[in-house]
Design a protein around this motif. Structure first.
Motif, PDB file in Angstrom:
ATOM      1  N   GLU A 126     -14.664  -0.532  82.699  1.00  0.00           N
ATOM      2  CA  GLU A 126     -13.259  -0.137  82.700  1.00  0.00           C
ATOM      3  C   GLU A 126     -12.567  -0.690  81.459  1.00  0.00           C
ATOM      4  N   ALA A 127     -11.355  -0.221  81.205  1.00  0.00           N
ATOM      5  CA  ALA A 127     -10.577  -0.716  80.069  1.00  0.00           C
ATOM      6  C   ALA A 127     -10.369  -2.226  80.175  1.00  0.00           C
ATOM      7  N   GLU A 147      -6.281  -7.845  87.879  1.00  0.00           N
ATOM      8  CA  GLU A 147      -5.835  -6.446  87.726  1.00  0.00           C
ATOM      9  C   GLU A 147      -6.978  -5.481  88.025  1.00  0.00           C
ATOM     10  N   GLU A 154     -10.672   6.100  81.243  1.00  0.00           N
ATOM     11  CA  GLU A 154      -9.714   5.284  80.496  1.00  0.00           C
ATOM     12  C   GLU A 154     -10.401   4.453  79.419  1.00  0.00           C
ATOM     13  N   LYS A 168     -11.227   6.639  76.604  1.00  0.00           N
ATOM     14  CA  LYS A 168      -9.994   6.941  75.877  1.00  0.00           C
ATOM     15  C   LYS A 168      -9.670   5.820  74.895  1.00  0.00           C
ATOM     16  N   VAL A 169      -9.863   4.573  75.315  1.00  0.00           N
ATOM     17  CA  VAL A 169      -9.607   3.433  74.430  1.00  0.00           C
ATOM     18  C   VAL A 169     -10.505   3.515  73.197  1.00  0.00           C
ATOM     19  N   LEU A 224      -6.000  -0.261  73.040  1.00  0.00           N
ATOM     20  CA  LEU A 224      -5.621  -0.686  74.398  1.00  0.00           C
ATOM     21  C   LEU A 224      -4.102  -0.719  74.549  1.00  0.00           C
ATOM     22  N   LEU A 251      -1.995   2.283  75.731  1.00  0.00           N
ATOM     23  CA  LEU A 251      -2.016   2.700  77.142  1.00  0.00           C
ATOM     24  C   LEU A 251      -1.155   1.725  77.941  1.00  0.00           C
ATOM     25  N   GLU A 257       0.481   1.602  80.661  1.00  0.00           N
ATOM     26  CA  GLU A 257       0.379   1.452  82.116  1.00  0.00           C
ATOM     27  C   GLU A 257      -1.012   1.038  82.570  1.00  0.00           C
ATOM     28  N   SER A 258      -1.886   0.713  81.631  1.00  0.00           N
ATOM     29  CA  SER A 258      -3.250   0.330  81.990  1.00  0.00           C
ATOM     30  C   SER A 258      -3.291  -1.103  82.520  1.00  0.00           C
TER      31      SER A 258
END
Length: 177
Positions: A29-30, A65, A113, A116-117, A142, A145, A147-148
């Motif tokens: 994940e991001a 998170e 996501e 995307k980064v 990063l 984004l 709202e990540s």
């Protein structure tokens, strides 16, 4: 695209996979990319450390998170998530509170996501006239984004995102020179 990655940027991708495995996650994940940026000694880690001295607090927030826990909400009822994690890991070993999943072998897949980064890091590099992608470009991507989970973790750890961006740009400029 990966041929443009610097040694540090490649190390971040490898470390992100290791971070995901350590947390027993089945994909990257991001947030794992941000954990990796704090772990790989490079420009991004220096930029983050300049804005958030002591990256352990940030790492704890990113992990929370990713796992969907809110350290501030828990703190409001007297629970210090990082203290709980430290106590559990000292008694039962690293990752004692992490998800109980079978360890997946081979490459872990990137979430949409996280992909995307990495794509945005190329755009950031090109928009700055760079022919390479560094760990600093990944950090800047990063930040695009808002709202990540990793950006929420940075904000919750007290980072001024504009300061992080400025510090990352300084590191990239130093690398390019």
């Amino acid at each position: 695209m990966f041929e443009r990655f610097t040694k540090d940027a490649r190390a971040v991708v490898v470390q992100a996979q290791q971070e995901a495995r350590a947390l027993r996650h089945d994909r990257i994940e991001a947030g794992h990319l941000l954990l990796a940026l704090t772990a790989v000694e490079g420009g991004a880690a220096r930029a983050l450390d300049a804005c958030l001295p002591g990256l352990d607090g940030l790492r704890a927030r990113v992990r929370a998170e990713i796992d969907g826990l809110d350290p501030d909400a828990l703190a409001s009822i007297g629970v210090d998530l990082s203290a709980v994690r430290q106590a559990a890991e000292s008694a039962f070993g690293e990752g004692a509170l992490d998800r109980d999943r079978k360890e997946k072998r081979g490459h872990l897949r990137f979430t949409r996501e996280a992909k995307k980064v990495l794509e945005l890091s190329l755009r950031v590099a090109l928009s700055n006239g760079h022919r390479f992608i560094s760990d600093g470009h990944i950090l800047l991507a990063l930040l695009m984004l808002p709202e990540s989970a990793p950006v929420r973790a940075m904000r919750n750890a007290g980072a001024e995102l504009e300061n992080v961006k400025s510090a990352a740009l300084r590191e990239i400029t130093a690398e390019a020179a």
